[in-house]
Design a protein around this motif. Structure first.
Motif, PDB file in Angstrom:
ATOM      1  N   GLY A 324       0.834  -1.194   0.000  1.00  0.00           N
ATOM      2  CA  GLY A 324       0.000   0.000   0.000  1.00  0.00           C
ATOM      3  C   GLY A 324       0.868   1.243   0.000  1.00  0.00           C
ATOM      4  N   LEU A 325       0.218   2.396   0.059  1.00  0.00           N
ATOM      5  CA  LEU A 325       0.969   3.653   0.003  1.00  0.00           C
ATOM      6  C   LEU A 325       0.260   4.710   0.829  1.00  0.00           C
ATOM      7  N   ASP A 326       1.020   5.370   1.685  1.00  0.00           N
ATOM      8  CA  ASP A 326       0.505   6.464   2.503  1.00  0.00           C
ATOM      9  C   ASP A 326       0.997   7.826   2.038  1.00  0.00           C
ATOM     10  N   LEU A 327       2.251   7.875   1.559  1.00  0.00           N
ATOM     11  CA  LEU A 327       2.886   9.144   1.241  1.00  0.00           C
ATOM     12  C   LEU A 327       3.774   8.980   0.013  1.00  0.00           C
ATOM     13  N   LEU A 328       3.584   9.861  -0.972  1.00  0.00           N
ATOM     14  CA  LEU A 328       4.422   9.912  -2.167  1.00  0.00           C
ATOM     15  C   LEU A 328       5.063  11.287  -2.221  1.00  0.00           C
ATOM     16  N   VAL A 329       6.396  11.327  -2.339  1.00  0.00           N
ATOM     17  CA  VAL A 329       7.129  12.596  -2.296  1.00  0.00           C
ATOM     18  C   VAL A 329       8.028  12.707  -3.515  1.00  0.00           C
ATOM     19  N   PHE A 330       7.988  13.861  -4.170  1.00  0.00           N
ATOM     20  CA  PHE A 330       8.855  14.160  -5.309  1.00  0.00           C
ATOM     21  C   PHE A 330       9.993  15.067  -4.843  1.00  0.00           C
ATOM     22  N   THR A 331      11.210  14.765  -5.324  1.00  0.00           N
ATOM     23  CA  THR A 331      12.356  15.592  -4.979  1.00  0.00           C
ATOM     24  C   THR A 331      13.349  15.620  -6.131  1.00  0.00           C
ATOM     25  N   ALA A 332      14.419  16.398  -5.966  1.00  0.00           N
ATOM     26  CA  ALA A 332      15.490  16.621  -6.956  1.00  0.00           C
ATOM     27  C   ALA A 332      14.986  17.534  -8.076  1.00  0.00           C
ATOM     28  N   GLY A 333      15.874  17.846  -9.019  1.00  0.00           N
ATOM     29  CA  GLY A 333      15.614  18.903  -9.984  1.00  0.00           C
ATOM     30  C   GLY A 333      14.311  18.778 -10.740  1.00  0.00           C
ATOM     31  N   VAL A 334      14.045  17.617 -11.335  1.00  0.00           N
ATOM     32  CA  VAL A 334      12.801  17.404 -12.073  1.00  0.00           C
ATOM     33  C   VAL A 334      11.636  17.265 -11.107  1.00  0.00           C
ATOM     34  N   GLY A 335      11.820  16.485 -10.056  1.00  0.00           N
ATOM     35  CA  GLY A 335      10.736  16.248  -9.112  1.00  0.00           C
ATOM     36  C   GLY A 335      10.269  17.497  -8.400  1.00  0.00           C
ATOM     37  N   GLU A 336      11.195  18.411  -8.117  1.00  0.00           N
ATOM     38  CA  GLU A 336      10.849  19.616  -7.371  1.00  0.00           C
ATOM     39  C   GLU A 336      10.255  20.715  -8.243  1.00  0.00           C
ATOM     40  N   HIS A 337      10.606  20.735  -9.546  1.00  0.00           N
ATOM     41  CA  HIS A 337      10.302  21.912 -10.354  1.00  0.00           C
ATOM     42  C   HIS A 337       9.448  21.652 -11.592  1.00  0.00           C
ATOM     43  N   ASN A 338       9.120  20.405 -11.895  1.00  0.00           N
ATOM     44  CA  ASN A 338       8.361  20.103 -13.107  1.00  0.00           C
ATOM     45  C   ASN A 338       6.956  19.635 -12.735  1.00  0.00           C
ATOM     46  N   ALA A 339       6.043  20.600 -12.604  1.00  0.00           N
ATOM     47  CA  ALA A 339       4.675  20.281 -12.182  1.00  0.00           C
ATOM     48  C   ALA A 339       3.989  19.354 -13.176  1.00  0.00           C
ATOM     49  N   PHE A 340       4.289  19.499 -14.462  1.00  0.00           N
ATOM     50  CA  PHE A 340       3.594  18.683 -15.451  1.00  0.00           C
ATOM     51  C   PHE A 340       3.999  17.215 -15.363  1.00  0.00           C
ATOM     52  N   ILE A 341       5.242  16.934 -14.971  1.00  0.00           N
ATOM     53  CA  ILE A 341       5.642  15.542 -14.762  1.00  0.00           C
ATOM     54  C   ILE A 341       4.900  14.970 -13.563  1.00  0.00           C
ATOM     55  N   ARG A 342       4.846  15.712 -12.470  1.00  0.00           N
ATOM     56  CA  ARG A 342       4.110  15.250 -11.286  1.00  0.00           C
ATOM     57  C   ARG A 342       2.641  15.010 -11.627  1.00  0.00           C
ATOM     58  N   GLU A 343       2.034  15.924 -12.388  1.00  0.00           N
ATOM     59  CA  GLU A 343       0.615  15.783 -12.735  1.00  0.00           C
ATOM     60  C   GLU A 343       0.376  14.530 -13.554  1.00  0.00           C
ATOM     61  N   ARG A 344       1.249  14.255 -14.524  1.00  0.00           N
ATOM     62  CA  ARG A 344       1.042  13.084 -15.383  1.00  0.00           C
ATOM     63  C   ARG A 344       1.266  11.788 -14.612  1.00  0.00           C
ATOM     64  N   VAL A 345       2.259  11.770 -13.738  1.00  0.00           N
ATOM     65  CA  VAL A 345       2.489  10.577 -12.924  1.00  0.00           C
ATOM     66  C   VAL A 345       1.296  10.319 -12.019  1.00  0.00           C
ATOM     67  N   CYS A 346       0.845  11.350 -11.339  1.00  0.00           N
ATOM     68  CA  CYS A 346      -0.256  11.170 -10.386  1.00  0.00           C
ATOM     69  C   CYS A 346      -1.573  10.862 -11.097  1.00  0.00           C
ATOM     70  N   ARG A 347      -1.772  11.416 -12.280  1.00  0.00           N
ATOM     71  CA  ARG A 347      -2.965  11.085 -13.067  1.00  0.00           C
ATOM     72  C   ARG A 347      -3.022   9.585 -13.339  1.00  0.00           C
ATOM     73  N   ASP A 348      -1.870   9.001 -13.668  1.00  0.00           N
ATOM     74  CA  ASP A 348      -1.837   7.565 -13.975  1.00  0.00           C
ATOM     75  C   ASP A 348      -1.835   6.703 -12.721  1.00  0.00           C
ATOM     76  N   LEU A 349      -1.698   7.341 -11.554  1.00  0.00           N
ATOM     77  CA  LEU A 349      -1.782   6.609 -10.285  1.00  0.00           C
ATOM     78  C   LEU A 349      -3.114   6.858  -9.588  1.00  0.00           C
ATOM     79  N   ALA A 350      -4.097   7.345 -10.336  1.00  0.00           N
ATOM     80  CA  ALA A 350      -5.401   7.653  -9.740  1.00  0.00           C
ATOM     81  C   ALA A 350      -6.053   6.419  -9.126  1.00  0.00           C
ATOM     82  N   PHE A 351      -5.708   5.239  -9.612  1.00  0.00           N
ATOM     83  CA  PHE A 351      -6.295   4.003  -9.063  1.00  0.00           C
ATOM     84  C   PHE A 351      -5.926   3.803  -7.596  1.00  0.00           C
ATOM     85  N   LEU A 352      -4.866   4.499  -7.136  1.00  0.00           N
ATOM     86  CA  LEU A 352      -4.483   4.429  -5.728  1.00  0.00           C
ATOM     87  C   LEU A 352      -5.280   5.419  -4.874  1.00  0.00           C
ATOM     88  N   GLY A 353      -6.148   6.176  -5.521  1.00  0.00           N
ATOM     89  CA  GLY A 353      -6.898   7.195  -4.802  1.00  0.00           C
ATOM     90  C   GLY A 353      -6.180   8.519  -4.727  1.00  0.00           C
TER      91      GLY A 353
END
Length: 399
Positions: A324-353
């Motif tokens: 299971g998963l309680d907390l997902l955290v993005f870090t480093a250059g791409v993870g911290e500053h690229n909102a569109f990458i975070r949005e696309r990753v999280c969109r495809d993880l919608a099945f996790l709620g």
């Protein structure tokens, strides 16, 4: 302890540096001064530091790394203002099976770490060069090697194993090590401060930069990670393949007649986002071309789709390991500053709620998930330099 601790993060084309007050307890997370020399070995290197915009510098073309280090040390001496240099901490990517705790640098350590260069050819040679140069310059200044593999030292045994015959695998040091350990070590400090007890649960940290990996954590310790024996494994990266069918490598060598050296260059320097897109190793650059007509736009879309897909697949695998998963955290250059990458990753993880707050995501906020998200999603800037300085402070203080 008196004086200042210098942290060096030496790469193939850049040296990042930070200066911390060794006398402070606890050690402040913000350095007194930091910056970097970048473009080393290229036609137009530049130097930037706290409060000063990057500006062009001239480096000896025959010994550019030594010249860059000399430039930094000259600036350090000016910053010391009469205070001693208490020590130098180095980020070292690979410690092999022998080194995982922070270790005092001497000639024997440098020789041992040099043998590991084939495991991390993009990173390993450069801190070793800096260590040797500093020993020649002033052997009395203590140096400390801090290993990116160290945080994963206590991985479960099943996570360390490679499916090779014992005599060719574990007995010869062929195992999964894991990397980006200084970054994940910092997360083990920062996340409970930010998220409380939640951070001790089922957590995945996505360190997305030019190199990229994921770490599954429970009780703030590494229980699984995507990089393995080398820094090539796991996620698709800026110029590196990430996980790839070994049969494809055999094919390239046998049928396409690529030499071992050519395959090495292909896997480390010509693949990943750069290779698939044909545009750039930077997601923020590639995304600008998604709407281009013809092949260029198609390659940009395919490259980013594959980049995101590999992140999503590996997160799914780590969720299975964690149960299971309680907390997902993005870090480093791409993870911290690229909102569109975070949005696309999280969109495809919608099945996790997972659902995002679009405004918070656009602002790179500390928490970017919506109130009704079943998984908290955050953005946490990493601080590898502070971790290295802290390790050095403790080791030298107890010496």
């Amino acid at each position: 302890m008196e004086g200042l601790i210098l942290v060096l993060n030496c790469g193939s084309s850049s040296i990042k540096f930070a200066l911390f007050d060794a006398a402070a307890e606890p050690l402040p997370r913000a350095p007194l001064w930091n910056g970097k020399v970048q473009g080393i070995g290229g036609p137009s290197p530049d130097f930037g530091e706290t409060g000063v915009a990057p500006h062009a510098v001239a480096l000896d073309a025959g010994h550019p790394h030594a010249a860059a280090l000399a430039l930094i040390l000259a600036r350090v001496e000016a910053r010391l203002a009469g205070r001693p240099l208490a020590g130098v901490a180095h980020r070292v990517v690979h410690g092999g099976g022998r080194y995982h705790a922070p270790t005092r640098v001497d000639a024997a350590l440098i020789a041992d770490l040099r043998a590991l260069i084939p495991l991390a050819p993009l990173h390993q040679p450069f801190p070793l060069k800096a260590m040797s140069l500093l020993i020649e310059r002033d052997p009395q200044v203590p140096q400390v090697a801090c290993f990116d593999t160290g945080f994963h030292h206590d991985l479960p045994e099943v996570e360390k194993m490679l499916p090779l015959p014992r005599e060719l695998g574990r007995d010869r040091g062929l195992r999964r090590y894991g990397f980006h350990g200084l970054s994940y070590d910092y997360m083990s400090h920062a996340l409970p401060e930010r998220h409380g007890a939640l951070a001790r649960g089922r957590t995945i940290v996505a360190h997305l930069g030019s190199g990229a990996s994921l770490c599954a954590m429970r009780e703030l310790k590494s229980v699984a990670t995507t990089m393995g024996f080398s820094a090539l494994d796991g996620l698709m990266m800026g110029t590196r393949t990430g996980s790839i069918d070994p049969g494809a490598i055999l094919y390239l060598m046998e049928i396409e007649r690529l030499s071992l050296e050519e395959v090495g260059r292909l896997l480390y320097h010509r693949s990943g986002l750069l290779g698939v897109s044909g545009i750039s190793a930077e997601p923020r650059v590639v995304v600008r071309h998604e709407d281009d007509p013809g092949e260029r736009g198609e390659r940009a879309r395919q490259a980013l789709a594959l980049y995101v897909r590999r992140i999503v697949r590996e997160i799914g695998a780590l969720v299975a390991v964690l149960g299971g998963l309680d907390l997902l955290v993005f870090t480093a250059g791409v993870g911290e500053h690229n909102a569109f990458i975070r949005e696309r990753v999280c969109r495809d993880l919608a099945f996790l709620g997972i659902t995002l707050d679009d405004d918070a995501n656009a602002a790179n906020a500390a928490v970017i998930s919506s109130r009704d998200s079943r998984v908290i999603v955050g953005v946490e800037p990493t601080n590898e330099e502070w971790i290295a300085a802290s390790h050095a402070q403790r080791l030298l203080r107890n010496a």
